[in-house]
Design a protein around this motif. Structure first.
Motif: not given
Length: 377
Positions: A34-39, A206-210
């Protein structure tokens, strides 16, 4: 054995803006990733590049060791389940599931056999003649997955497929999706902004940001051993205190918070120095509650305060406590023992936790806050 999916230095730019910034990862055969992150963090852009709907600005995408950069979407060994499922309302269930097989030119008898097998595997045998509008939300979800799986893709992409479901059905489908992934033994790549979905179902997250991956690991790793302040604040609930380091002894530091309190926390091996701006995260369930400070004498941090709110949610209930010295509120897991069954607003209590539970990171902004969300990609 080669990974089922490998992305190498994947980058995507739109008119000078970088939506995906040099991201590399691999997905093991038969796993749930899974790829997890904010909109706006770039996760949908990654999904669309894997599917072939967008071309990367740089990098490579490999499926079972073979680059697919020059392969059109309909020729890639992947399939995709969209948030709104995109089932054909004018077709019955069997025709929906067999649509791709008919496009591939398979004989009618083979299509019928594959459709029946798929219905068995998703736990819906004998409903092939039903109209789509006669199905429940969960049944539609399984039919959409079966329609993809009969084509035997190497990788199944799922673009927030539970987003349109109500809460109870969404909780049920998290379990169903994990079962289906094991039943088909196919690699799932799932994107979501809902941490519960990612943590419950995935082998790796995977935690995604920017546009970047902050951390890749198991659900337990992300929750108990976050590597960045963003992960600590985004995954699960946490109390956060920004402040400045007053002293360090080994892996224990003393933090003077911005609202004037002195707390002990832990560096967990991070390179921090006296005078650094840091932020400390403490999970609500790591905090203990007592009526008297003497009961919490073993804890490094103790705060007297007043209960301002009771957030009842069964075993996941929380209380908000405002400490006597002022400042913000502390979120604490509500004890399940009978002693605190009648705890209510206005009650005076004491909360405490050990310094080892205070996870400290260098501040990432002028106010010590985690990176903000973006509104792109």
């Amino acid at each position: 054995m080669a990974p089922d999916l490998e992305c190498v230095s994947l980058t995507k730019r739109f008119d000078g803006m970088t939506a995906v910034d040099d991201v590399s990862f691999s997905v093991a055969p038969g796993s749930f990733f899974s790829i997890l992150g904010p909109s706006g963090c770039g996760k949908t852009t990654i999904m669309r590049m894997i599917a072939g709907f967008l071309d990367p600005s740089a990098g490579d995408i490999r499926i079972k060791g073979r680059s697919v950069l020059n392969v059109p979407p309909n020729k890639r060994p992947v399939n995709m389940v969209f948030q709104h499922l995109a089932l054909f309302p004018m077709m019955n269930v069997a025709d929906n599931i067999g649509y791709g097989l008919r496009r591939a030119g398979l004989p009618k008898a083979e299509i019928a056999r594959k459709v029946d097998e798929a219905l068995e595997r998703i736990g819906l045998p004998g409903i092939g003649a039903r109209r789509v509008d006669e199905l429940s939300g969960g049944q539609k979800q399984r039919v959409a997955i079966a329609r993809c799986m009969v084509l035997e893709p190497d990788v199944l992409l799922l673009d927030e497929p539970l987003g349109a479901l109500d809460l109870k059905l969404r909780e049920h489908m998290k379990i169903e999706l994990k079962k289906l992934q094991a039943e088909f033994d196919t690699t799932f790549v799932y994107i979501t902004h809902d941490q519960s979905e990612a943590l419950v179902m995935s082998d790796q997250v995977a935690v995604m940001n920017r546009g970047r991956f902050e951390q890749v690991g198991t659900a337990r790793d992300l929750y108990y051993r976050p590597e960045t302040a963003f992960v600590a604040g985004f995954v699960g609930d946490s109390n956060r205190w920004p402040g400045r380091v007053e002293r360090i002894e080994g892996e224990t530091l003393a933090l003077r918070t911005d609202d004037g309190m002195l707390m002990l926390g832990a560096t967990h091996g991070r390179a921090l120095s006296v005078g650094d701006r840091v932020q400390m995260f403490v999970r609500p369930e790591a905090i203990r509650v007592a009526r008297d400070a003497a009961e919490l004498a073993r804890f490094d941090n103790r705060i007297e305060g007043t209960v301002t709110s009771l957030l009842f949610n069964g075993a996941a209930s929380r209380i908000l406590v405002r400490h006597a010295t002022g400042g913000g509120e502390i979120e604490v897991a509500l004890p399940q023992s009978g002693e605190f069954a009648d705890l209510g607003e206005g009650d005076r209590i004491v909360v405490g936790w050990s310094g080892a539970q205070g996870n400290c990171f260098p501040a990432t902004g002028q106010d010590g806050a985690p990176d903000a969300e973006r509104s792109d990609a």
